[in-house]
Design an enzyme around this catalytic site. Structure first.
Site, mmCIF file in Angstrom:
data_model
loop_
_atom_site.group_PDB
_atom_site.id
_atom_site.type_symbol
_atom_site.label_atom_id
_atom_site.label_comp_id
_atom_site.label_asym_id
_atom_site.label_seq_id
_atom_site.Cartn_x
_atom_site.Cartn_y
_atom_site.Cartn_z
ATOM 1 N N GLY B 55 44.932 38.190 41.519
ATOM 2 C CA GLY B 55 46.101 38.893 41.001
ATOM 3 C C GLY B 55 47.166 37.887 40.873
ATOM 4 N N SER B 56 48.377 38.281 40.117
ATOM 5 C CA SER B 56 49.485 37.444 39.837
ATOM 6 C C SER B 56 50.460 37.260 41.015
ATOM 7 C CB SER B 56 50.152 38.145 38.892
ATOM 8 O OG SER B 56 49.455 38.062 37.522
ATOM 9 N N GLY B 57 51.387 36.514 40.981
ATOM 10 C CA GLY B 57 52.232 36.440 42.011
ATOM 11 C C GLY B 57 52.139 34.871 42.725
ATOM 12 N N HIS B 58 51.089 34.161 42.587
ATOM 13 C CA HIS B 58 50.788 32.863 43.169
ATOM 14 C C HIS B 58 50.846 31.888 42.344
ATOM 15 C CE1 HIS B 58 49.078 35.520 46.204
ATOM 16 N NE2 HIS B 58 48.153 36.230 45.109
ATOM 17 N N ASP B 111 38.363 41.329 43.924
ATOM 18 C CA ASP B 111 37.968 40.207 43.001
ATOM 19 C C ASP B 111 36.414 40.114 42.787
ATOM 20 O OD1 ASP B 111 40.709 39.532 42.239
ATOM 21 O OD2 ASP B 111 40.660 38.117 44.036
ATOM 22 N N HIS B 220 49.176 37.397 50.852
ATOM 23 C CA HIS B 220 49.651 38.563 50.403
ATOM 24 C C HIS B 220 50.187 39.369 51.566
ATOM 25 C CE1 HIS B 220 45.941 37.494 48.333
ATOM 26 N NE2 HIS B 220 46.427 37.872 47.234
#
Lengths: 335, 335
Positions: B55-58, B111, B220
């Site tokens: 996922g994005s955001g890292h 994932d 998260h």
């Protein structure tokens, strides 16, 4: 206050110890108080020394740029406070390799005053110095009194140009003149979304409202041009770029380097979203970007916000910008 | 919500566009939706491909590590959400240079499920794959059920080892086995001081109390081991290191790499203060540090906090760790 620190009065000593423990093969402190940081490797005889100084709380500015192709030494003060003239003089002396020392500073009262004293001291000992002040923040004073402007992230470009010119074994006057040329072509402006906390104070010394953004705020919380309702990323990009472009002549066909500098708490994703719009706006003007810098280069601890810096390039500046550099916090090897 | 973004639904597309505008000479997207990012330079024929996804955001995880000596490709999802199996399969196909592809992932349900599907798909087309899951977060599950642990900043060390092994033209099995060996010797744990905001949600989906620190919180916002009253930097270092050392056999004379990873809003100064204590504690144990990594390597947007990762080295892993690497967000050239 939520900060991951120990005794607030030991904040500077402890992060300096962290730097020495991590990078002690590359940098060293010359004093037990750990305020004078210099390169460990000996510079070639006759290289112009490049030094800077300023308060702590802005890492990687200032001391993160001590290394190959950038600074030879740095004097660091307490958080947001100028280091002493004595420590500055010690740094300058340690960074004279026989051809003089360029002192490259942000335009802040305390730093300037102590720098004047330090330069007088070392000149008595026969060390030649040149002083170049960084005044890139267009929000801090109007164009008519541009001499009063503060130095912000443009410092980093100035270090890069000066460091590369010195590494090329140019003379003190040549290095100073090239750095001044870069600065004449550098403008910055920032926005802040939140304050930051000086460890010894323990709480924010200024405040940005819940749904507000402060346009033009300084990196120590100096008031900006206006307090605005929260803006979109595209509005931030447009606002900062408009103000910068109005202050510096840019024309179709020009080439610039662009820095999107996070002030501390703003995610890299957001910096990239702002970069996107800046790049598109410059594309529309027929201006191309060379070697963009996107990340945290000059921070205010946990302040949320970012700044935009534009450096207009010519062939000479471009060559100096792309020259190799390597410090614990800045690496450029032209890949 | 104070985020410097535009339309929340375009968050991922827009930062991806920023990456392509800034680094389009080095990376490219294969799809109009911009979820499949691969290197622009062609890999040598016969090199094992290294891919990841998440996922994005890292940022810089995951896609910031696509480049020389690290990843060949990355599939990116929405914020904190797995990308689709189809996009993963497209990435794997683009990164097969004739000798198979190592799929290197954090141990998260979505994932993993999509990765299984993607690997089945490409195997139909004759592409050999090996899967290695990263499970370095000691706080996420006890030692007895270490297989359930989440992958956090240890991902970065795994990318580095795998990328270097592939660049050395080792076989798929050799690359996978070396990466697994590195991971068997890698442990991480973090603390969080504040939450982060998913753009499409617009507010924090979890909360850390005013004077509290959450020990072991996931990237998260997954709950940690305990909510503690705010700790000093030295206490944070001791707590994280104790937990890690209890989980991995470390002895006098060992050599490790240490990563102090900022989660987003924590200043570099504070990371260095924690590094200082970790280094001193390891010194006391007779354990030396090689190539420390201090900075933001795997973030959670504007979350405040940090993680500690320890990678125990042997001669082979050390050689792979120090091998050259260059991506827009990670450079190592052994200075």
């Amino acid at each position: 206050m939520k900060k991951i620190i120990n005794e607030p009065g030991r904040f500077v000593e402890e992060f300096m110890e962290g730097i020495l423990l991590a990078y002690g093969d590359r940098v060293q402190c010359l004093d037990p108080e750990k305020r004078v940081l210099v390169r460990k490797q000996t510079a070639p005889k006759g290289k112009v020394g490049i030094v800077t100084a300023g308060g702590s709380g802005h890492l990687p500015v200032f001391l993160g740029y001590v290394g190959e192709g950038l600074l030879d030494g740095c004097t660091v003060g307490n958080v947001f406070a100028s280091p002493s003239a004595n420590k500055m003089a010690d740094t300058i002396k340690a960074c004279d390799f026989g051809s003089g020392v360029l002192c490259l500073f942000g335009n802040y009262g305390g730093d300037r005053m102590n720098l004047e004293l330090a330069c007088e001291t070392v000149e008595f000992e026969g060390i030649k110095t040149r002083k170049v002040l960084v005044k890139d923040d267009v929000a801090s004073s109007p164009k008519e009194s541009a001499d009063k402007r503060r130095g912000v992230a443009g410092l980093v470009y100035a270090y890069k140009i000066a460091g590369a010119a010195a590494a090329a074994m140019k003379s003190l006057d040549a290095v100073a003149d090239l750095t001044q040329k870069a600065l004449d072509n550098t403008r910055s402006m920032g926005v802040a979304l939140s304050a930051c906390i000086v460890p010894e104070v323990g709480k924010a010394t200024f405040h940005v409202g819940e749904n507000q953004i402060e346009v033009g705020m300084g990196i120590h919380g100096e008031p900006g041009i206006e307090v605005h309702e929260m803006m979109s990323a595209d509005q931030v990009a447009q606002t900062l770029l408009d103000k910068i472009v109005a202050d510096m002549p840019l024309a179709k066909g020009d080439e610039v380097s662009v820095m999107i500098n996070g002030l501390g708490a703003t995610p890299l994703e957001e910096l990239l979203i702002v970069y996107r719009k800046v790049a598109l706006l410059l594309q529309d003007k027929g201006i191309s970007i060379y070697m963009p810098h996107i990340g945290e280069f000059a921070t205010s601890m946990e302040m949320a916000g970012l700044s935009l810096t534009v450096l207009k390039l010519d062939a000479e500046l471009k060559e100096l910008l792309r020259a190799p550099a390597s410090t614990p916090f800045y690496t450029n090897h032209n890949k």
